[in-house]
Write an enzyme that holds these catalytic residues in place. Structure first.
Site, mmCIF file in Angstrom:
data_model
loop_
_atom_site.group_PDB
_atom_site.id
_atom_site.type_symbol
_atom_site.label_atom_id
_atom_site.label_comp_id
_atom_site.label_asym_id
_atom_site.label_seq_id
_atom_site.Cartn_x
_atom_site.Cartn_y
_atom_site.Cartn_z
ATOM 1 N N LYS A 35 55.589 35.982 45.153
ATOM 2 C CA LYS A 35 55.925 35.278 43.914
ATOM 3 C C LYS A 35 54.880 35.590 42.838
ATOM 4 O O LYS A 35 53.759 36.010 43.151
ATOM 5 C CB LYS A 35 56.014 33.773 44.178
ATOM 6 C CG LYS A 35 54.730 33.154 44.705
ATOM 7 C CD LYS A 35 54.977 31.751 45.267
ATOM 8 C CE LYS A 35 53.676 31.141 45.759
ATOM 9 N NZ LYS A 35 53.906 29.861 46.482
ATOM 10 N N ARG A 131 56.869 17.757 48.082
ATOM 11 C CA ARG A 131 57.186 18.670 46.999
ATOM 12 C C ARG A 131 58.651 19.026 47.223
ATOM 13 O O ARG A 131 59.487 18.128 47.157
ATOM 14 C CB ARG A 131 56.219 19.868 47.048
ATOM 15 C CG ARG A 131 55.888 20.426 45.690
ATOM 16 C CD ARG A 131 54.819 21.490 45.750
ATOM 17 N NE ARG A 131 55.173 22.635 46.600
ATOM 18 C CZ ARG A 131 54.456 23.753 46.689
ATOM 19 N NH1 ARG A 131 53.352 23.870 45.979
ATOM 20 N NH2 ARG A 131 54.836 24.737 47.455
ATOM 21 N N TYR A 250 31.386 32.169 19.553
ATOM 22 C CA TYR A 250 31.968 31.014 18.869
ATOM 23 C C TYR A 250 31.237 29.731 19.238
ATOM 24 O O TYR A 250 30.902 29.518 20.408
ATOM 25 C CB TYR A 250 33.433 30.847 19.254
ATOM 26 C CG TYR A 250 34.369 31.875 18.667
ATOM 27 C CD1 TYR A 250 34.418 32.114 17.298
ATOM 28 C CD2 TYR A 250 35.220 32.599 19.494
ATOM 29 C CE1 TYR A 250 35.298 33.053 16.760
ATOM 30 C CE2 TYR A 250 36.108 33.526 18.978
ATOM 31 C CZ TYR A 250 36.143 33.746 17.608
ATOM 32 O OH TYR A 250 37.011 34.663 17.094
ATOM 33 N N MET A 298 39.087 35.516 22.968
ATOM 34 C CA MET A 298 40.396 36.000 23.417
ATOM 35 C C MET A 298 40.309 37.382 24.053
ATOM 36 O O MET A 298 40.957 37.663 25.064
ATOM 37 C CB MET A 298 41.384 36.021 22.245
ATOM 38 C CG MET A 298 42.811 36.342 22.695
ATOM 39 S SD MET A 298 43.997 36.391 21.351
ATOM 40 C CE MET A 298 43.991 34.704 20.797
HETATM 41 C C1 LIG Z 1 53.077 29.921 47.635
HETATM 42 C C2 LIG Z 1 53.594 29.493 48.954
HETATM 43 C C3 LIG Z 1 53.130 30.090 50.142
HETATM 44 C C4 LIG Z 1 51.931 31.019 50.180
HETATM 45 O O1 LIG Z 1 50.770 30.229 50.167
HETATM 46 P P1 LIG Z 1 49.290 30.827 50.281
HETATM 47 O O2 LIG Z 1 48.433 29.630 50.319
HETATM 48 O O3 LIG Z 1 49.073 31.672 49.080
HETATM 49 O O4 LIG Z 1 49.218 31.642 51.529
HETATM 50 C C5 LIG Z 1 53.763 29.779 51.338
HETATM 51 N N1 LIG Z 1 54.787 28.885 51.353
HETATM 52 C C6 LIG Z 1 55.224 28.251 50.251
HETATM 53 C C7 LIG Z 1 56.321 27.265 50.343
HETATM 54 C C8 LIG Z 1 54.633 28.526 49.016
HETATM 55 O O5 LIG Z 1 55.064 27.878 47.919
#
Ligand SMILES: *Cc1c(COP(=O)(O)O)cnc(C)c1O
Length: 353
Positions: A35, A131, A250, A298
């Site tokens: 992802k 979640r 800055y 930036m």
């Molecule tokens: C992002 C995610 C992972 C991977 O998690 P890591 O901690 O990066 O290994 C696995 N399962 C789910 C559901 C996730 O959202």
């Protein structure tokens, strides 16, 4: 002279080694989580290595990420799981790209029954993270009457995997064992990177590591079993001497206490150098960490290269990588490797070497 630009370099050997390390730790098939453009490293930069290493299942968050992965696979077969699940307007796209939705509730199950064309799905059961996913009792209802759903995988996700001693880990493990037995025909998956290193009992059939493939330690700190994969480098654009009493950057947030040689580096918060990296942050150059002097802007940062004659325009500094672990660089900015990696900006060149 062609001047170098900010670059994120993927070490393919290290990537392969990390996949093997995760596999050895949990003794399960490894399905890389890719992802967010493979945690910012770039899907094109990591996919060939994963395929060479035999990965045949992948996880993405969004439908569009799955479509892109399917396209990049060309004709090669692989399972692509979409963690977002399915909404009524998404089913056709999932089918067209041969993506497997990870169903999160009874409503999604109904959508996939009617619009999923008889295709496989996965079921996400929430065992304590609160979640995404079915509650265990809802999963039991589903299992009692699948109504024609082809459940290929049942999965859950750990809330506190990065804290090995946290009691929730074992509680989730037990809850997941109960839940998976409700779906006898399906493979089971519980472990992310951290889970994979909690022990083989967390491995089940399929592990879903992300960050540790990409060089982050499973427990949010450098780990000897995990090799650095991504090196973020940027060029020195100018070196200037700042006399005592003058400030840098800055807000005049840093004032030189003596003559300071300051290298101005071509990477800023638009490239993923977190603004919170000042005042604690540093970059690696010429064998040592070099502190940031003044606020991140930036496009630029300023670093202290006093007594460092190697500092010249065109030389590259390491923002994180094999010398400055991504977990440490993240900690200096008050965050974790995940956020640092996924913050690397779109104008940074991605390469694999
Ligand atoms: C992002 C995610 C992972 C991977 O998690 P890591 O901690 O990066 O290994 C696995 N399962 C789910 C559901 C996730 O959202």
């Amino acid at each position: 002279m062609t001047s170098p630009s900010a670059t994120l370099t993927v070490d393919r050997d290290a990537l392969a080694a990390n996949l093997r390390a995760v596999e050895a730790a949990c003794r399960a098939e490894v399905a890389p989580v890719v992802k967010a453009d493979a945690y910012g490293l770039g899907l094109p930069q990591v996919l060939p290595t994963f395929l060479e290493q035999g990965a045949r299942a992948f996880f993405v968050a969004r439908t569009a990420e799955g479509e892109r992965l399917r396209e990049m696979l060309g004709g090669r077969s692989a399972e692509i799981f979409v963690l977002d699940g399915v909404a009524p307007g998404r089913a056709a796209r999932l089918c067209a790209a041969d993506l497997i939705p990870v169903l999160n509730d009874a409503g999604e199950a109904e959508v996939w029954r009617t619009l999923g064309d008889g295709r496989a799905c996965a079921v996400h059961v929430d065992t304590g993270l609160n979640r995404l996913g079915f509650r265990p009792e809802q999963a039991a209802d589903l299992a009692r009457d699948l109504g024609g759903l082809r459940v290929e995988l049942v999965m859950s996700h750990l809330a506190c995997g990065s804290e090995p001693k946290h009691p929730l880990n074992r509680a989730q493990l037990e809850a997941f064992r109960a839940v998976r037995s409700l779906f006898p025909g399906a493979r089971a998956s519980l472990a992310n990177s951290a889970g994979a290193f909690l022990g083989a009992e967390y491995g089940f059939d399929l592990a879903r590591p992300g960050v540790s493939l990409y060089g982050g330690g499973p427990f949010e700190r450098p780990d000897p079993r995990i090799a650095a994969v991504a090196t973020f480098s940027a060029p020195i654009l100018q070196v200037r001497r700042v006399p005592p009493g003058e400030s840098v950057g800055y807000g005049a947030s840093y004032t030189a206490d003596r003559d300071r040689d300051v290298a101005i580096v071509g990477a800023g918060y638009a490239d993923g150098v977190l603004r919170a990296a000042f005042p604690s942050g540093a970059v690696w150059f010429d064998g040592a960490p070099r502190p940031l002097l003044g606020r991140v802007s930036m496009d630029l940062i300023a670093i202290d290269v006093s007594d460092c004659p190697a500092a010249r325009p065109g030389e590259l500094v390491e923002l994180f990588g094999s010398n400055l672990p991504v977990d440490e660089a993240a900690a200096m900015a008050g965050t974790i490797a995940y956020e640092l990696l996924t913050s690397v900006g779109p104008r940074v060149t991605r390469v694999a070497a």
